[in-house]
Write an enzyme that holds these catalytic residues in place. Structure first.
Site, PDB file in Angstrom:
ATOM      1  N   ARG A  69       0.834  -1.214   0.000  1.00  0.00           N
ATOM      2  CA  ARG A  69       0.000   0.000   0.000  1.00  0.00           C
ATOM      3  C   ARG A  69       0.863   1.257   0.000  1.00  0.00           C
ATOM      4  NH1 ARG A  69      -3.822  -0.824   4.899  1.00  0.00           N
ATOM      5  NH2 ARG A  69      -4.605   1.213   4.305  1.00  0.00           N
ATOM      6  N   HIS A 118      -7.651   6.848  12.631  1.00  0.00           N
ATOM      7  CA  HIS A 118      -7.120   5.486  12.492  1.00  0.00           C
ATOM      8  C   HIS A 118      -5.608   5.463  12.280  1.00  0.00           C
ATOM      9  CE1 HIS A 118     -11.356   3.764  11.336  1.00  0.00           C
ATOM     10  NE2 HIS A 118     -11.228   4.020  12.622  1.00  0.00           N
ATOM     11  N   CYS A 126       7.063   1.417  17.875  1.00  0.00           N
ATOM     12  CA  CYS A 126       7.391   0.239  18.677  1.00  0.00           C
ATOM     13  C   CYS A 126       6.370   0.154  19.807  1.00  0.00           C
ATOM     14  CB  CYS A 126       8.800   0.385  19.251  1.00  0.00           C
ATOM     15  SG  CYS A 126       9.224  -0.953  20.383  1.00  0.00           S
ATOM     16  N   CYS A 129       8.605   0.268  23.425  1.00  0.00           N
ATOM     17  CA  CYS A 129       9.245   1.471  23.993  1.00  0.00           C
ATOM     18  C   CYS A 129       8.652   2.768  23.439  1.00  0.00           C
ATOM     19  CB  CYS A 129      10.751   1.433  23.744  1.00  0.00           C
ATOM     20  SG  CYS A 129      11.210   1.747  22.029  1.00  0.00           S
ATOM     21  N   GLY A 191     -17.371   9.590   1.400  1.00  0.00           N
ATOM     22  CA  GLY A 191     -16.685   8.366   0.962  1.00  0.00           C
ATOM     23  C   GLY A 191     -16.413   7.351   2.044  1.00  0.00           C
ATOM     24  N   ILE A 218     -20.947   7.234  -3.616  1.00  0.00           N
ATOM     25  CA  ILE A 218     -21.429   6.771  -4.921  1.00  0.00           C
ATOM     26  C   ILE A 218     -22.630   5.853  -4.743  1.00  0.00           C
ATOM     27  CG2 ILE A 218     -19.303   7.036  -6.281  1.00  0.00           C
ATOM     28  CD1 ILE A 218     -18.667   4.100  -5.672  1.00  0.00           C
ATOM     29  N   GLU A 219     -22.881   5.442  -3.491  1.00  0.00           N
ATOM     30  CA  GLU A 219     -24.029   4.555  -3.264  1.00  0.00           C
ATOM     31  C   GLU A 219     -24.621   4.779  -1.877  1.00  0.00           C
ATOM     32  OE1 GLU A 219     -22.003   0.826  -3.885  1.00  0.00           O
ATOM     33  OE2 GLU A 219     -21.507   0.675  -1.747  1.00  0.00           O
TER      34      GLU A 219
HETATM   35  C1  BJW Z   1     -16.879   6.672  -2.842  1.00  0.00           C
HETATM   36  C2  BJW Z   1     -16.078   6.770  -3.967  1.00  0.00           C
HETATM   37  C3  BJW Z   1     -16.004   8.022  -4.593  1.00  0.00           C
HETATM   38  C4  BJW Z   1     -15.967   4.756  -3.244  1.00  0.00           C
HETATM   39  N1  BJW Z   1     -16.684   9.050  -4.099  1.00  0.00           N
HETATM   40  N2  BJW Z   1     -17.551   7.692  -2.371  1.00  0.00           N
HETATM   41  C5  BJW Z   1     -15.638  -7.848  16.685  1.00  0.00           C
HETATM   42  C6  BJW Z   1     -14.280  -8.018  16.997  1.00  0.00           C
HETATM   43  C7  BJW Z   1     -13.417  -6.911  17.115  1.00  0.00           C
HETATM   44  C8  BJW Z   1     -13.909  -5.625  16.970  1.00  0.00           C
HETATM   45  C9  BJW Z   1     -15.258  -5.476  16.667  1.00  0.00           C
HETATM   46  C10 BJW Z   1     -16.108  -6.564  16.541  1.00  0.00           C
HETATM   47  N3  BJW Z   1     -17.362  -6.102  16.238  1.00  0.00           N
HETATM   48  C11 BJW Z   1     -17.315  -4.750  16.184  1.00  0.00           C
HETATM   49  C12 BJW Z   1     -16.055  -4.358  16.425  1.00  0.00           C
HETATM   50  C13 BJW Z   1     -15.551  -2.981  16.444  1.00  0.00           C
HETATM   51  C14 BJW Z   1     -14.806  -2.666  15.139  1.00  0.00           C
HETATM   52  C15 BJW Z   1     -15.807  -2.543  13.998  1.00  0.00           C
HETATM   53  O1  BJW Z   1     -16.391  -1.489  13.788  1.00  0.00           O
HETATM   54  N4  BJW Z   1     -16.023  -3.594  13.222  1.00  0.00           N
HETATM   55  C16 BJW Z   1     -17.070  -3.581  12.170  1.00  0.00           C
HETATM   56  C17 BJW Z   1     -16.449  -3.694  10.787  1.00  0.00           C
HETATM   57  C18 BJW Z   1     -18.019  -4.719  12.466  1.00  0.00           C
HETATM   58  N5  BJW Z   1     -14.117  -1.412  15.387  1.00  0.00           N
HETATM   59  C19 BJW Z   1     -12.969  -1.384  16.015  1.00  0.00           C
HETATM   60  O2  BJW Z   1     -12.394  -2.401  16.354  1.00  0.00           O
HETATM   61  C20 BJW Z   1     -12.425  -0.011  16.322  1.00  0.00           C
HETATM   62  N6  BJW Z   1     -12.065   0.033  17.681  1.00  0.00           N
HETATM   63  C21 BJW Z   1     -12.989  -0.072  18.653  1.00  0.00           C
HETATM   64  O3  BJW Z   1     -14.177  -0.123  18.398  1.00  0.00           O
HETATM   65  O4  BJW Z   1     -12.483  -0.136  19.917  1.00  0.00           O
HETATM   66  C22 BJW Z   1     -13.375  -0.560  20.975  1.00  0.00           C
HETATM   67  C23 BJW Z   1     -13.658  -2.061  20.824  1.00  0.00           C
HETATM   68  C24 BJW Z   1     -12.623  -2.940  20.917  1.00  0.00           C
HETATM   69  C25 BJW Z   1     -12.866  -4.317  20.816  1.00  0.00           C
HETATM   70  C26 BJW Z   1     -14.155  -4.800  20.552  1.00  0.00           C
HETATM   71  C27 BJW Z   1     -15.199  -3.886  20.396  1.00  0.00           C
HETATM   72  C28 BJW Z   1     -14.939  -2.508  20.565  1.00  0.00           C
HETATM   73  C29 BJW Z   1     -11.173   0.261  15.506  1.00  0.00           C
HETATM   74  C30 BJW Z   1     -11.460   0.256  14.045  1.00  0.00           C
HETATM   75  C31 BJW Z   1     -10.165   0.337  13.269  1.00  0.00           C
HETATM   76  C32 BJW Z   1     -10.422   0.214  11.770  1.00  0.00           C
HETATM   77  N7  BJW Z   1      -9.187  -0.035  11.128  1.00  0.00           N
HETATM   78  C33 BJW Z   1      -9.171   0.002   9.670  1.00  0.00           C
HETATM   79  C34 BJW Z   1      -7.714  -0.276   9.223  1.00  0.00           C
HETATM   80  C35 BJW Z   1      -6.876   0.987   9.536  1.00  0.00           C
HETATM   81  C36 BJW Z   1      -5.471   0.857   9.133  1.00  0.00           C
HETATM   82  C37 BJW Z   1      -5.270   0.706   7.663  1.00  0.00           C
HETATM   83  O5  BJW Z   1      -5.755   1.502   6.823  1.00  0.00           O
HETATM   84  O6  BJW Z   1      -4.596  -0.239   7.332  1.00  0.00           O
HETATM   85  O7  BJW Z   1      -9.578   1.293   9.188  1.00  0.00           O
HETATM   86  S1  BJW Z   1     -10.331  -1.100   8.893  1.00  0.00           S
HETATM   87  C38 BJW Z   1     -10.792  -0.019   7.591  1.00  0.00           C
HETATM   88  O8  BJW Z   1     -12.182   0.404   7.735  1.00  0.00           O
HETATM   89  C39 BJW Z   1      -9.946   1.236   7.785  1.00  0.00           C
HETATM   90  C40 BJW Z   1     -10.918   2.324   7.464  1.00  0.00           C
HETATM   91  O9  BJW Z   1     -10.474   3.544   8.012  1.00  0.00           O
HETATM   92  C41 BJW Z   1     -12.204   1.808   8.041  1.00  0.00           C
HETATM   93  C42 BJW Z   1     -13.440   2.454   7.460  1.00  0.00           C
HETATM   94  O10 BJW Z   1     -13.554   2.191   6.104  1.00  0.00           O
HETATM   95  P1  BJW Z   1     -14.072   3.329   5.111  1.00  0.00           P
HETATM   96  O11 BJW Z   1     -13.147   4.463   5.120  1.00  0.00           O
HETATM   97  O12 BJW Z   1     -15.492   3.593   5.383  1.00  0.00           O
HETATM   98  O13 BJW Z   1     -13.868   2.608   3.696  1.00  0.00           O
HETATM   99  P2  BJW Z   1     -14.802   1.561   2.966  1.00  0.00           P
HETATM  100  O14 BJW Z   1     -13.981   0.874   1.969  1.00  0.00           O
HETATM  101  O15 BJW Z   1     -15.551   0.718   3.919  1.00  0.00           O
HETATM  102  O16 BJW Z   1     -15.888   2.463   2.233  1.00  0.00           O
HETATM  103  C43 BJW Z   1     -15.553   3.297   1.156  1.00  0.00           C
HETATM  104  C44 BJW Z   1     -16.788   4.065   0.756  1.00  0.00           C
HETATM  105  O17 BJW Z   1     -16.432   4.977  -0.252  1.00  0.00           O
HETATM  106  C45 BJW Z   1     -17.900   3.183   0.196  1.00  0.00           C
HETATM  107  O18 BJW Z   1     -19.134   3.543   0.826  1.00  0.00           O
HETATM  108  C46 BJW Z   1     -17.941   3.551  -1.281  1.00  0.00           C
HETATM  109  O19 BJW Z   1     -19.245   3.493  -1.820  1.00  0.00           O
HETATM  110  C47 BJW Z   1     -17.426   4.960  -1.246  1.00  0.00           C
HETATM  111  N8  BJW Z   1     -16.772   5.430  -2.475  1.00  0.00           N
HETATM  112  N9  BJW Z   1     -15.504   5.596  -4.286  1.00  0.00           N
HETATM  113  C48 BJW Z   1     -17.442   8.915  -3.060  1.00  0.00           C
HETATM  114  N10 BJW Z   1     -15.225   8.245  -5.766  1.00  0.00           N
END
Ligand code: BJW
Length: 253
Positions: A69, A118, A126, A129, A191, A218-219
């Protein structure tokens, strides 16, 4: 409702905008989204790559994915949607950007008030430390060889400075996101699929506080049903039109 009518209506009250941003904004910059048709989670399993357990089990695989990435990101540039948000800020109409993206493209677009909830892919840290360093140079991110050990304590493999599933968002960052939301009169949700907590709760929180929510996607997403308006279409096209109109109308007031 068309963009003109939406802007006319928004301009009836004070304009203070907070933006909540997801991967869709960077698609036109060449960065893939997570979910949806071409999303990364169609190709890879989130549980193999984006959890602390995955890193413990197979740090080499996780680093390979982040390096791949990073290579894409080295060539990526902000697109008109990133720049539109910078223009809003320069006009004094924006409070801040709460971004889930780790790509740093808002900063390159010269936005100033950004909270990267995020984390940041361009840094590694690390967990033992707390040493932190940039690793987005060509030489570091292009080499797929050794696992990067912490240069400070030399005991731990350093990890990308991002927030994985099951990890908490840093409280300082989350507090800022809440503070900006409470200050705002308008929230733009751009987005994002709106399925990852806690960020997905921000538009709901905004609605409860009488803040107008405008979605750009977009949706349809789970956010659509609580939004005051949804503007469907690629945000790199719709957002510059929206921001230009809101800037023009605010200059006339
Ligand atoms: C366009 C377009 C164009 C396209 N114009 N639009 C079970 C076990 C463990 C945890 C959980 C669990 N159940 C629930 C949880 C909590 C979990 C969660 O929410 N999970 C769900 C998925 C079910 N959340 C967490 O764990 C968070 N922490 C937390 O809640 O702590 C307390 C807790 C701990 C333990 C248990 C429960 C609670 C932390 C979340 C961290 C997310 N990390 C990531 C990776 C980050 C690092 C990296 O990038 O590598 O973050 S995952 C990924 O999803 C990334 C993103 O920031 C995040 C959101 O995604 P985003 O940005 O919405 O992207 P997409 O792809 O989903 O959507 C794109 C959109 O764009 C679409 O709608 C398209 O239509 C649109 N689009 N082109 C306009 N041109």
């Amino acid at each position: 409702m068309d963009i003109d009518s939406i802007v006319q209506e928004l301009a009836l009250s004070e304009i203070k905008i907070v933006s909540v941003v997801g991967a869709g904004i960077s698609k036109a910059s060449g960065m893939p989204t997570f979910r949806g048709k071409d999303g990364m989670w169609n190709q890879y399993r989130a549980s193999d790559l984006a959890t602390p357990y995955a890193f413990q089990k197979d740090p080499r695989l996780v680093w390979e994915w982040y390096r791949a990435r990073m290579r894409l990101l080295l060539d990526a540039k902000p697109n008109p949607a990133h720049k539109a948000l910078t223009n809003l800020e320069r006009e004094g109409l924006a409070i801040g950007i709460v971004t889930q993206n780790v790509d740093g493209l808002h900063e390159i677009a010269e936005s100033k008030n950004i909270v990267e909830v995020h984390g940041r892919i361009r840094y590694a840290r690390c967990s033992l430390c707390n040493y932190i360093e940039r690793w987005d140079s060509k030489e570091k991110s292009l080499k797929d060889s050794d696992l990067p050990y912490c240069p400070n304590c030399e005991k731990q493999i350093i990890r990308p400075d991002v927030v994985w599933f099951g990890e908490q968002i840093e409280s300082k960052r989350w507090d800022k996101a809440i503070e900006w939301t409470l200050e705002a009169t308008i929230m733009l949700v751009i987005g994002t699929s709106g399925v990852v907590v806690p960020v997905s709760s921000l538009p709901i929180f905004a609605k409860k506080n009488n803040i107008k929510v405008i979605e750009f996607n977009i949706e349809t997403t789970p956010i659509s049903s609580i939004s005051d308006y949804s503007i469907f279409g690629p945000c790199e096209e719709t957002l510059p039109v929206f921001t230009q109109k809101i800037i023009e109308i605010s200059r006339r007031q």
